[in-house]
Motif scaffolding. Structure first.
Motif, PDB file in Angstrom:
ATOM      1  N   SER A 189       0.902  -1.298   0.026  1.00  0.00           N
ATOM      2  CA  SER A 189      -0.048   0.030  -0.141  1.00  0.00           C
ATOM      3  C   SER A 189       0.843   1.206  -0.057  1.00  0.00           C
ATOM      4  CB  SER A 189      -0.799  -0.089   1.219  1.00  0.00           C
ATOM      5  OG  SER A 189       0.066   0.133   2.281  1.00  0.00           O
ATOM      6  N   THR A 190       0.400   2.385  -0.291  1.00  0.00           N
ATOM      7  CA  THR A 190       0.992   3.567  -0.721  1.00  0.00           C
ATOM      8  C   THR A 190       0.967   4.599   0.426  1.00  0.00           C
ATOM      9  OG1 THR A 190      -0.930   4.594  -1.841  1.00  0.00           O
ATOM     10  CG2 THR A 190       0.804   3.327  -3.268  1.00  0.00           C
ATOM     11  N   ASN A 191       1.914   5.553   0.569  1.00  0.00           N
ATOM     12  CA  ASN A 191       1.911   6.322   1.613  1.00  0.00           C
ATOM     13  C   ASN A 191       0.810   7.604   1.155  1.00  0.00           C
ATOM     14  OD1 ASN A 191       2.335   8.771   3.005  1.00  0.00           O
ATOM     15  ND2 ASN A 191       4.632   8.521   3.082  1.00  0.00           N
ATOM     16  N   ILE A 192      -0.472   7.682   1.961  1.00  0.00           N
ATOM     17  CA  ILE A 192      -1.329   8.465   1.521  1.00  0.00           C
ATOM     18  C   ILE A 192      -1.618   9.999   2.595  1.00  0.00           C
ATOM     19  CG2 ILE A 192      -2.703   7.003   0.551  1.00  0.00           C
ATOM     20  CD1 ILE A 192      -4.525   6.900   2.793  1.00  0.00           C
ATOM     21  N   THR A 193      -0.233  10.024   3.255  1.00  0.00           N
ATOM     22  CA  THR A 193      -0.186  11.321   4.098  1.00  0.00           C
ATOM     23  C   THR A 193       0.224  12.394   2.940  1.00  0.00           C
ATOM     24  OG1 THR A 193       2.231  11.379   4.345  1.00  0.00           O
ATOM     25  CG2 THR A 193       0.853   9.974   6.074  1.00  0.00           C
ATOM     26  N   PRO A 194       0.207  13.764   3.605  1.00  0.00           N
ATOM     27  CA  PRO A 194       0.438  14.991   2.543  1.00  0.00           C
ATOM     28  C   PRO A 194       1.827  15.059   2.375  1.00  0.00           C
ATOM     29  CG  PRO A 194      -0.387  15.595   4.701  1.00  0.00           C
ATOM     30  CD  PRO A 194      -0.601  14.159   4.828  1.00  0.00           C
ATOM     31  N   ASP A 195       2.797  14.079   2.666  1.00  0.00           N
ATOM     32  CA  ASP A 195       4.192  14.434   2.446  1.00  0.00           C
ATOM     33  C   ASP A 195       4.454  14.629   1.097  1.00  0.00           C
ATOM     34  OD1 ASP A 195       7.041  14.111   3.406  1.00  0.00           O
ATOM     35  OD2 ASP A 195       6.965  12.858   1.931  1.00  0.00           O
ATOM     36  N   LEU A 196       5.244  15.810   0.860  1.00  0.00           N
ATOM     37  CA  LEU A 196       5.403  16.160  -0.489  1.00  0.00           C
ATOM     38  C   LEU A 196       6.536  15.171  -1.383  1.00  0.00           C
ATOM     39  CD1 LEU A 196       5.129  18.346  -2.525  1.00  0.00           C
ATOM     40  CD2 LEU A 196       7.228  19.208  -1.908  1.00  0.00           C
ATOM     41  N   ALA A 204     -10.086  16.757   2.202  1.00  0.00           N
ATOM     42  CA  ALA A 204      -9.916  17.681   3.198  1.00  0.00           C
ATOM     43  C   ALA A 204      -9.231  16.738   4.293  1.00  0.00           C
ATOM     44  CB  ALA A 204     -11.232  18.253   3.629  1.00  0.00           C
ATOM     45  N   TYR A 205      -9.958  15.657   4.860  1.00  0.00           N
ATOM     46  CA  TYR A 205      -9.078  14.928   5.997  1.00  0.00           C
ATOM     47  C   TYR A 205      -7.609  14.636   5.621  1.00  0.00           C
ATOM     48  CZ  TYR A 205      -8.185  11.312   9.262  1.00  0.00           C
ATOM     49  OH  TYR A 205      -7.562  10.721  10.046  1.00  0.00           O
ATOM     50  N   LEU A 206      -7.711  13.877   4.690  1.00  0.00           N
ATOM     51  CA  LEU A 206      -6.295  13.469   4.164  1.00  0.00           C
ATOM     52  C   LEU A 206      -5.229  14.591   4.233  1.00  0.00           C
ATOM     53  CD1 LEU A 206      -7.044  10.722   1.497  1.00  0.00           C
ATOM     54  CD2 LEU A 206      -6.349  10.210   3.839  1.00  0.00           C
ATOM     55  N   ARG A 207      -5.652  15.695   3.806  1.00  0.00           N
ATOM     56  CA  ARG A 207      -4.751  16.704   3.586  1.00  0.00           C
ATOM     57  C   ARG A 207      -4.486  17.346   5.186  1.00  0.00           C
ATOM     58  NH1 ARG A 207      -1.491  18.086  -0.455  1.00  0.00           N
ATOM     59  NH2 ARG A 207      -1.586  20.293   0.424  1.00  0.00           N
ATOM     60  N   ALA A 208      -5.174  17.096   6.164  1.00  0.00           N
ATOM     61  CA  ALA A 208      -4.999  17.195   7.632  1.00  0.00           C
ATOM     62  C   ALA A 208      -4.159  16.360   8.278  1.00  0.00           C
ATOM     63  CB  ALA A 208      -6.379  17.682   8.089  1.00  0.00           C
ATOM     64  N   VAL A 209      -4.055  15.054   7.668  1.00  0.00           N
ATOM     65  CA  VAL A 209      -3.325  14.190   8.572  1.00  0.00           C
ATOM     66  C   VAL A 209      -1.807  14.549   8.387  1.00  0.00           C
ATOM     67  CG1 VAL A 209      -2.376  11.588   8.332  1.00  0.00           C
ATOM     68  CG2 VAL A 209      -4.902  12.245   7.664  1.00  0.00           C
ATOM     69  N   PRO A 210      -1.373  14.196   9.361  1.00  0.00           N
ATOM     70  CA  PRO A 210       0.370  14.808   9.860  1.00  0.00           C
ATOM     71  C   PRO A 210       1.189  13.971   8.545  1.00  0.00           C
ATOM     72  CG  PRO A 210      -0.648  14.159  11.878  1.00  0.00           C
ATOM     73  CD  PRO A 210      -1.498  13.814  10.846  1.00  0.00           C
ATOM     74  N   PRO A 211       1.902  14.665   7.760  1.00  0.00           N
ATOM     75  CA  PRO A 211       2.801  14.224   6.648  1.00  0.00           C
ATOM     76  C   PRO A 211       3.821  13.172   7.215  1.00  0.00           C
ATOM     77  CG  PRO A 211       3.250  16.363   7.007  1.00  0.00           C
ATOM     78  CD  PRO A 211       2.117  16.295   7.966  1.00  0.00           C
ATOM     79  N   VAL A 212       4.043  12.150   6.697  1.00  0.00           N
ATOM     80  CA  VAL A 212       5.186  11.403   6.942  1.00  0.00           C
ATOM     81  C   VAL A 212       6.041  10.880   5.995  1.00  0.00           C
ATOM     82  CG1 VAL A 212       5.582   9.166   8.003  1.00  0.00           C
ATOM     83  CG2 VAL A 212       3.707  10.354   8.933  1.00  0.00           C
ATOM     84  N   GLU A 213       7.263  11.123   5.966  1.00  0.00           N
ATOM     85  CA  GLU A 213       8.369  10.890   4.765  1.00  0.00           C
ATOM     86  C   GLU A 213       8.569   9.354   5.067  1.00  0.00           C
ATOM     87  OE1 GLU A 213      12.380  12.020   2.554  1.00  0.00           O
ATOM     88  OE2 GLU A 213      11.713  13.179   4.354  1.00  0.00           O
ATOM     89  N   SER A 214       7.888   8.484   4.034  1.00  0.00           N
ATOM     90  CA  SER A 214       8.044   7.156   4.169  1.00  0.00           C
ATOM     91  C   SER A 214       7.782   6.556   2.847  1.00  0.00           C
ATOM     92  CB  SER A 214       7.030   6.374   5.143  1.00  0.00           C
ATOM     93  OG  SER A 214       7.001   4.823   5.211  1.00  0.00           O
TER      94      SER A 214
END
Length: 419
Positions: A70-77, A126-136
């Motif tokens: 599964s992919t990283n769906i946090t808002p990490d750039l 909107a919720y996924l954009r509010a999740v803390p970003p994680v570089e992974s």
């Protein structure tokens, strides 16, 4: 040339878009609504690895075609959805397409999510954009050729993907339509509870009639599991009342059993947090599904096999489950008259719980077994497990067919080394 220029400038454009639409800029109501929808969709179970960061991906999915992660769906750039736009997100959810135009594998259930409304997709975004970003960065997929060729998925989609939002049935009640939306779109229940063809697509004529898939067992390693029949089949949800189903979805336990195995994550991460009205709606829809599956007469076990199974049952199982198979509210669940696991067309899950013991959900702390069931994989051989499973499936009011030693061997050996 424009496409190449856009690809070059995309990271910069994403930074500018992220600054203009930061998580804090979303309406709190939209974020909270998105949180509820993401919970109803059980996204955390698939996108949060054991001991991993929330929604950072890396969960392994074993399939007949290889292993997917599964992919990283946090808002990490750099490693998540940080450079995605809402339009990109909608394309992934509705059409199974990445921002670069690549096709997503249908292990990500866009075949169900395509039915989500525009309003719900916006709230989830909107919720996924509010999740803390994680570089992974999750591991690379490990698929056999030619299944590692994403362009081939275009042909798969032509055959099996029908994009478009959910259309309510005006002839049905509001509760039925809400339940249909939760079960078919958000909850994507058919992904596990339907058999699949050789190309990995759900068999439409057997939707919700029960399906086999690979998942972990206690102690590690992947084994086949069988998700029970959710239709009005005599060995499916016809065995349960509406109240039995709502209790199970809300707490993981009813008069017949307590959730174990892969269903634990559905209960613990999703359904127990849903509004009672939504749980009631899901039960309303599921209880209205017409019977599907089965049909062929099961092989009746012989007297010798049943006698051997009875002796093993009385020695190892009868104290807690009782000689009558009725179980006990404090000691063990019922094995007679209503266990969808016992009655399953495929005994894989029953064999797993005998071999490896159950990892129960435990969503209702006030109702726990006094003595957890132990694993029998080192105490009973394949013939003995097959005999006791056959006895359980064919005594009292049960009539579910013979379990062969080869089926037990399969559950011991399949994916025994894990990943």
């Amino acid at each position: 040339m424009f496409a190449r220029l856009y690809h070059f400038l995309r990271p910069l454009l994403a930074v500018l878009c992220a600054a203009a639409a930061s998580p804090g800029s979303a309406e709190p109501e939209a974020v909270e609504r998105g949180r509820y929808l993401v919970t109803a969709g059980n996204c955390a179970s698939c996108h949060t690895a054991v001991a991993g960061a929330f929604m950072a991906g890396g969960v392994a999915f074993e399939t007949p075609f290889g292993t997917l992660y599964s992919t990283n769906i946090t808002p990490d750039l750099a490693t998540g959805l940080g450079d995605w736009t809402e339009a990109d997100f909608r394309a992934a959810m509705r059409d199974g397409v990445r921002p670069d135009g690549g096709h997503l594998y249908p292990a990500f259930p866009y075949t169900a999510y395509t039915q989500l409304t525009d309003e719900d997709l916006s709230a989830i975004w909107a919720y996924l954009r509010a999740v803390p970003p994680v570089e992974s960065t999750p591991p690379a997929n490990e698929l056999a050729f030619p299944f590692d060729q994403r362009p081939l998925l275009a042909a798969w989609k032509l055959l099996y993907h029908e994009p478009g939002p959910f259309e309510p049935d005006p002839a049905r009640s509001e509760a039925w339509n809400r339940g249909a939306y939760l079960v078919e779109a958000l909850g994507h229940c058919s992904a596990c509870h339907s058999p699949r063809n050789r190309l990995g697509a759900e068999q439409a004529d057997l939707r919700h009639a029960g399906g086999e898939y690979l998942d972990r067992v206690p102690g590690g390693g992947f084994r086949p599991w069988f998700a029970p029949n959710l239709t009005a089949h005599p060995r499916g949800l016809a065995l349960w009342r509406h109240e039995d189903l709502t209790a199970y979805l809300a707490t993981g336990r009813n008069a017949f059993l307590e959730a174990f195995g892969p269903m634990n994550e559905v209960i613990m991460n999703s359904t127990r947090y849903l509004d009672p009205a939504d749980i009631d709606a899901m039960a309303t829809y599921l209880k209205a599904l017409p019977a599907a599956g089965g049909g062929a007469a099961e092989e009746a076990p012989g007297e010798e096999l049943m006698g051997r199974g009875r002796s093993l049952y009385n020695l190892h199982c009868g104290t807690c489950h009782l000689p009558s198979g009725e179980g006990d509210p404090e000691m063990a669940p019922r094995l007679n008259r209503g266990s969808l696991v016992v009655q399953g067309a495929n005994p894989a899950s029953l064999i797993n719980v005998i071999l490896y013991g159950p990892e129960v959900a435990g969503a209702d702390p006030a109702r726990q077994w006094l003595k957890p069931m132990k694993a029998y994989r080192y105490l009973l051989d394949d013939r003995e497990v097959a005999a006791v499973a056959t006895y359980i499936r064919n005594t009292w009011d049960n009539a579910a067919g013979v379990v062969a030693p080869a089926q037990v061997e399969r559950q011991r050996q399949a994916g025994a080394g894990g990943r």
